[in-house]
Design a protein around this motif. Sequence first.
Motif, PDB file in Angstrom:
ATOM      1  N   UNK A 242      -7.357  -8.829  -5.039  1.00  0.00           N
ATOM      2  CA  UNK A 242      -6.096  -7.940  -5.268  1.00  0.00           C
ATOM      3  C   UNK A 242      -6.202  -6.783  -4.705  1.00  0.00           C
ATOM      4  N   UNK A 243      -7.113  -6.103  -4.387  1.00  0.00           N
ATOM      5  CA  UNK A 243      -7.379  -4.873  -3.398  1.00  0.00           C
ATOM      6  C   UNK A 243      -6.630  -5.285  -2.074  1.00  0.00           C
ATOM      7  N   UNK A 244      -6.884  -6.200  -1.707  1.00  0.00           N
ATOM      8  CA  UNK A 244      -6.288  -6.402  -0.099  1.00  0.00           C
ATOM      9  C   UNK A 244      -4.753  -6.933  -0.499  1.00  0.00           C
ATOM     10  N   UNK A 245      -4.529  -7.568  -1.414  1.00  0.00           N
ATOM     11  CA  UNK A 245      -2.877  -7.705  -1.853  1.00  0.00           C
ATOM     12  C   UNK A 245      -2.256  -6.248  -1.871  1.00  0.00           C
ATOM     13  N   UNK A 246      -2.930  -5.476  -2.501  1.00  0.00           N
ATOM     14  CA  UNK A 246      -2.379  -4.140  -2.808  1.00  0.00           C
ATOM     15  C   UNK A 246      -2.140  -3.343  -1.511  1.00  0.00           C
ATOM     16  N   UNK A 247      -2.996  -3.511  -0.622  1.00  0.00           N
ATOM     17  CA  UNK A 247      -2.816  -2.720   0.726  1.00  0.00           C
ATOM     18  C   UNK A 247      -1.923  -3.675   1.391  1.00  0.00           C
ATOM     19  N   UNK A 248      -1.741  -4.871   1.580  1.00  0.00           N
ATOM     20  CA  UNK A 248      -0.702  -5.714   2.266  1.00  0.00           C
ATOM     21  C   UNK A 248       0.655  -5.293   1.758  1.00  0.00           C
ATOM     22  N   UNK A 249       0.629  -5.224   0.441  1.00  0.00           N
ATOM     23  CA  UNK A 249       2.245  -4.929  -0.055  1.00  0.00           C
ATOM     24  C   UNK A 249       2.583  -3.343   0.333  1.00  0.00           C
TER      25      UNK A 249
END
Length: 384
Positions: A242-249
């Motif tokens: 989820x941390x990674x998804x937030x950065x990707x977004x």
Amino acid sequence: MPAFSLEPEQRAWSARLRTLAAERLRPLAEKGEPGRVNRALLAELGRLGLLARLFTSGALELCLMRESLAFACTEAETALALQGLGAHPVHAHGTPAQRARWLPPVADGGAVAAFALSERAAGSDAAALTLRADPAPGPDSGALWRLTGEKCWISNAPEADFYTVFARTTPGAGARGITAFLVPADRPGLTGGPLEMLSPHPIGALAFDGVPVTADDVLGEADRGFRVAMDTLNLFRPSVGAFAVGMAQAALEATLAHTARRDAFGGKLSDLQTVAHQVAEMALRTEAARLMVYAAATAYDAGAPGVPGRAAMAKLLATETAQYVVDTAVQLHGARALRRGHLLEHLYREVRAPRIYEGASEVQRGIIAKELYAAAPPPTGEAP
């Protein structure tokens, strides 16, 4: 609740978290010293009630918190996640006395927690750790064991107020001979120092020179500490995704804005099919990773079978996706994205570590394969 659809309240809460992160947490993060614990930021996370949610939230809510904070303030996300990682073993496996002593100050941001598993020669291979818990030589001190050895790559070290430490109590027993201990930072014989890393997180090494621990310091049961570690990692691995998804977004939205306004070749960058297709691929991969993270978290909350494999898939796909998305965003922005202080320069440094910590990508593939073969029916007859 279907894993692919958030409730309106969850979407609204995630939006509020983004706003809080941008307006109240990012200014405090910007005042922090790189590589040091930002206690003012932790205190604000406590005042907002977010740290207390670490002990009342399920895996999906934890993912929503981490994704939303990461979108607007990666430092706040990391500070929250490290508190959870270090304190979850106390919450889930601690005695009433341990929980009463440490969880309230963690929840209000007054005490800093750390998860001390990795060693220089035993990072992803947690069962190979060598920190020794030797029987204490005499009963006069009250200690049952003395910890001797080192830990390395420990987030929040050496500034944490207490450490969840994994040590070998039974030599030669592999994963079955490890015990988890709650070790306050002021124990005699415990020292440490910071490490300078690519991303500006507080991270360091610890040295244990006969550090005394007692039966009251054990988390869970003696020689069953590997279960404590894996229970913690199974909860937090989807939320690393989820941390990674937030950065990707964040990288995706910055790229959409940049390519829509940037003049190039007689039009806008977004008019170029090559660019538009790259942006579409960034969005596709980000959404696929998000859905897998939500599915893994929902499975954890439901007590569904195959959680270790699902958690590994979520972390693997999301962290590898974020690396791709941020790298592509940098490419489409050009040199400006490499300038110190640019959002993408920051994300470029932040995005690399999640592919390593809490089990490198290669370890996640090993977990996935192990789970697949364990669930497969036994072979019968000859192969076709």
